[in-house]
Design a protein around this motif. Structure first.
Motif, mmCIF file in Angstrom:
data_model
loop_
_atom_site.group_PDB
_atom_site.id
_atom_site.type_symbol
_atom_site.label_atom_id
_atom_site.label_comp_id
_atom_site.label_asym_id
_atom_site.label_seq_id
_atom_site.Cartn_x
_atom_site.Cartn_y
_atom_site.Cartn_z
ATOM 1 N N GLY A 218 2.194 2.767 -4.237
ATOM 2 C CA GLY A 218 1.986 3.271 -3.001
ATOM 3 C C GLY A 218 3.186 3.777 -2.280
ATOM 4 N N SER A 219 3.057 4.921 -1.713
ATOM 5 C CA SER A 219 4.277 5.642 -0.773
ATOM 6 C C SER A 219 3.911 5.223 0.332
ATOM 7 C CB SER A 219 4.372 6.949 -0.860
ATOM 8 O OG SER A 219 3.379 7.642 -0.458
ATOM 9 N N ARG A 220 4.978 5.369 1.533
ATOM 10 C CA ARG A 220 5.216 4.977 3.037
ATOM 11 C C ARG A 220 4.021 6.011 3.350
ATOM 12 N NH1 ARG A 220 10.761 5.904 4.948
ATOM 13 N NH2 ARG A 220 10.451 7.522 3.387
ATOM 14 N N LYS A 221 4.155 7.362 2.922
ATOM 15 C CA LYS A 221 3.249 8.367 3.388
ATOM 16 C C LYS A 221 1.708 8.197 2.876
ATOM 17 C CE LYS A 221 2.157 13.256 3.321
ATOM 18 N NZ LYS A 221 2.385 14.523 2.517
ATOM 19 N N HIS A 222 1.522 7.768 1.776
ATOM 20 C CA HIS A 222 0.129 7.345 1.209
ATOM 21 C C HIS A 222 -0.304 5.918 1.950
ATOM 22 C CE1 HIS A 222 1.067 9.786 -2.956
ATOM 23 N NE2 HIS A 222 0.770 10.700 -1.544
ATOM 24 N N ASP A 223 0.398 5.286 2.138
ATOM 25 C CA ASP A 223 -0.018 3.924 3.159
ATOM 26 C C ASP A 223 -0.480 4.375 4.348
ATOM 27 O OD1 ASP A 223 0.417 2.187 0.819
ATOM 28 O OD2 ASP A 223 2.072 1.647 1.842
ATOM 29 N N ILE A 224 0.251 5.458 5.207
ATOM 30 C CA ILE A 224 -0.150 5.633 6.498
ATOM 31 C C ILE A 224 -1.294 6.602 6.546
ATOM 32 C CG2 ILE A 224 1.690 7.464 6.643
ATOM 33 C CD1 ILE A 224 0.455 4.974 9.539
ATOM 34 N N GLU A 225 -1.655 7.213 5.372
ATOM 35 C CA GLU A 225 -2.754 8.155 5.518
ATOM 36 C C GLU A 225 -4.095 7.716 5.896
ATOM 37 O OE1 GLU A 225 -2.202 10.382 1.745
ATOM 38 O OE2 GLU A 225 -1.158 11.925 2.635
ATOM 39 N N PRO A 226 -4.560 6.583 5.097
ATOM 40 C CA PRO A 226 -5.766 6.222 5.257
ATOM 41 C C PRO A 226 -5.671 5.486 6.501
ATOM 42 C CG PRO A 226 -4.703 4.792 3.761
ATOM 43 C CD PRO A 226 -3.884 5.983 3.791
ATOM 44 N N ILE A 227 -4.656 4.949 7.062
ATOM 45 C CA ILE A 227 -4.743 4.366 8.663
ATOM 46 C C ILE A 227 -4.962 5.579 9.549
ATOM 47 C CG2 ILE A 227 -3.186 3.139 10.353
ATOM 48 C CD1 ILE A 227 -1.854 1.883 7.848
ATOM 49 N N PHE A 228 -4.313 6.748 9.476
ATOM 50 C CA PHE A 228 -4.337 7.673 10.306
ATOM 51 C C PHE A 228 -5.957 8.524 10.140
ATOM 52 C CE2 PHE A 228 -4.227 12.391 11.302
ATOM 53 C CZ PHE A 228 -3.646 12.452 12.327
#
Length: 347
Positions: A218-228
Motif C-alpha cells: 500500500g502506498s501512502r497515496k493509496h492509503d489516504i485515498e479511501p480515507i478521503f
C-alpha cells in the motif's frame, strides 16, 4: 541469513556521505558540484517533500566543504529570542575569512515577523557566512526568497531513482523485476526515504534467496485515498473509522492530499492551518479528525477571516470562544469539540 541485515534500517544503513551518493535533480547536482569545486556557496533555500534529503544534503555540504557550522531546528527553537541569541553567539565566536554555514531546518515554519528579523540578520552577518534554510513547503516571505537561491529537491528523475534502487538491491543480493521497482517509485516518489523503507519491507527469503515481492503493497497515496473518499461521501466520523481500520498514521501525507484535492481556497486554508498544528499537538490523529470536522462545517481558523472569502460561501466571522475544549487530564473530548463546532455554526 544474516539477521543483522534485517535489523538495520536501510534508511540508516544507506545515509549518503557524499554528493555522489545522493539522488538529486540534475540541475541541483550541477550547481552544487560547481559551488563545492570553488569551496563557496550562496545563501540557499532547500525545498522538498519529507524524505527528499534536505537535512542529509546539509550534512553532505558540511562533509564536502569541511566548514565551521551552526545547526538550528526551527521546530524546536522557533521563538525569536532563542533563534537570534544562537545566531549572535555563532557570529561573535567566528574568526578569519574561512567559509561558515548556518543551517536552519524547517525554517518555513518561522512566523513572518521572525523571518523578517532573520532576513535582517543575514544581511548584517559577516561576508564569509552563508545561510542554508530548509522547508517542506514554500512558506518563506518574499525578502528571504529574494536573498537566497531556491533549490527544489522534489523534481527527481525516475530513472535516477530506479538506478538508486537497483544499486541498493544488488548490494543486498536481492532478486527483483523492473516493474516492481517502478511501481514503488510511482507510489512513493519523491521521498527517497520512503522508497528505501518499502524496498526493505518487501524483501522476502525463499529457499535461501532474497526476493523483492510487493504483496499487498500500500502506498501512502493509496492509503489516504479511501480515507478521503470516505470523508467526501459519509463525513468526518466515518473517515475517522476508516483511519483506524487502516491503521493510517502518515499525517503529513494526509494533509498534503487534502490540500491538493481541496475544492476551493477555504478548504486549502483550513487544511494548511491544521497541517501547521500537526507539528505541535500531542494527539495527531485527533488533530486530523478536527480538521475534517472543520472542513465539513467550513470553519476557518480563528482570527483569520480575509474579506475576500465573504463571497465564497462563508458568511459568519469566527470569534474567540469562552468555552473549554479540554478535560482535566489535558485530553480533548469529542463532545466538547462538537460544542465548539455547534457554537461556531451559530455565530
Amino acid at each position: 541469513m544474516n539477521k543483522t541485515e534485517i535489523i538495520i534500517p536501510w534508511t540508516k544503513k544507506y545515509i549518503p556521505k557524499s554528493l555522489e551518493e545522493m539522488v538529486l535533480p540534475r540541475e541541483v547536482r550541477n550547481n552544487l558540484e560547481t559551488w563545492i569545486g570553488y569551496k563557496s556557496l550562496p545563501d540557499l533555500i532547500l525545498l522538498g517533500a519529507p524524505g527528499t534529503g534536505k537535512t542529509t544534503l546539509c550534512q553532505v555540504l558540511i562533509n564536502e566543504l569541511k566548514v565551521e557550522h551552526l545547526f538550528i531546528n526551527a521546530l524546536e527553537e522557533a521563538q525569536e529570542e532563542f533563534l537570534i541569541e544562537k545566531l549572535k553567539t555563532f557570529m561573535l565566536k567566528g574568526n578569519g575569512q574561512n567559509l561558515r554555514i548556518v543551517f536552519i531546518s524547517h525554517a518555513n515554519y518561522l512566523d513572518a515577523h521572525t523571518q523578517e528579523i532573520l532576513n535582517d540578520v543575514i544581511e548584517v552577518y559577516p561576508s564569509n557566512t552563508r545561510f542554508v534554510l530548509t522547508g517542506n513547503y514554500d512558506w518563506f516571505i518574499p525578502p528571504v526568497k529574494d536573498r537566497c537561491m531556491v533549490l527544489n529537491l522534489d523534481d527527481l528523475d525516475r530513472n535516477d531513482l530506479y538506478e538508486f534502487a537497483c544499486r541498493i538491491l544488488h548490494g543486498e543480493g536481492v532478486s527483483y523485476n523492473d516493474g516492481d521497482i517502478f511501481k514503488i517509485i510511482k507510489n512513493f516518489a519523491p521521498s527517497v526515504r520512503s522508497i528505501l523503507k518499502v524496498l526493505q519491507y518487501c524483501v522476502v527469503f525463499e529457499s535461501e534467496r532474497k526476493l523483492l515481492k510487493l504483496g499487498q503493497l500500500g502506498s501512502r497515496k493509496h492509503d489516504i485515498e479511501p480515507i478521503f473518499e470516505s470523508f467526501k461521501k459519509f463525513g468526518a466520523k466515518e473517515a475517522r473509522r476508516t483511519i483506524r481500520m487502516l491503521g493510517f498514521n502518515d499525517w503529513e501525507t494526509g494533509y498534503r492530499y487534502f490540500i491538493e484535492n481541496a475544492k476551493d481556497d477555504i478548504e486549502r486554508l483550513i487544511a494548511f492551518d491544521y497541517l501547521f498544528k500537526n507539528y505541535v499537538v500531542v494527539d495527531k490523529e485527533l488533530n486530523f479528525f478536527i480538521m475534517m470536522l472543520a472542513l465539513e462545517n467550513r470553519i476557518l481558523p480563528a482570527n483569520y477571516f480575509p474579506e475576500a472569502f465573504l463571497a465564497k460561501g462563508v458568511t459568519k466571522k469566527p470569534q474567540p470562544l469562552g468555552i473549554g475544549i479540554k478535560r482535566k487530564d489535558g485530553e480533548m473530548d469529542e463532545l466538547d469539540i462538537h460544542k465548539v463546532l455547534s457554537k461556531l455554526k451559530n455565530l
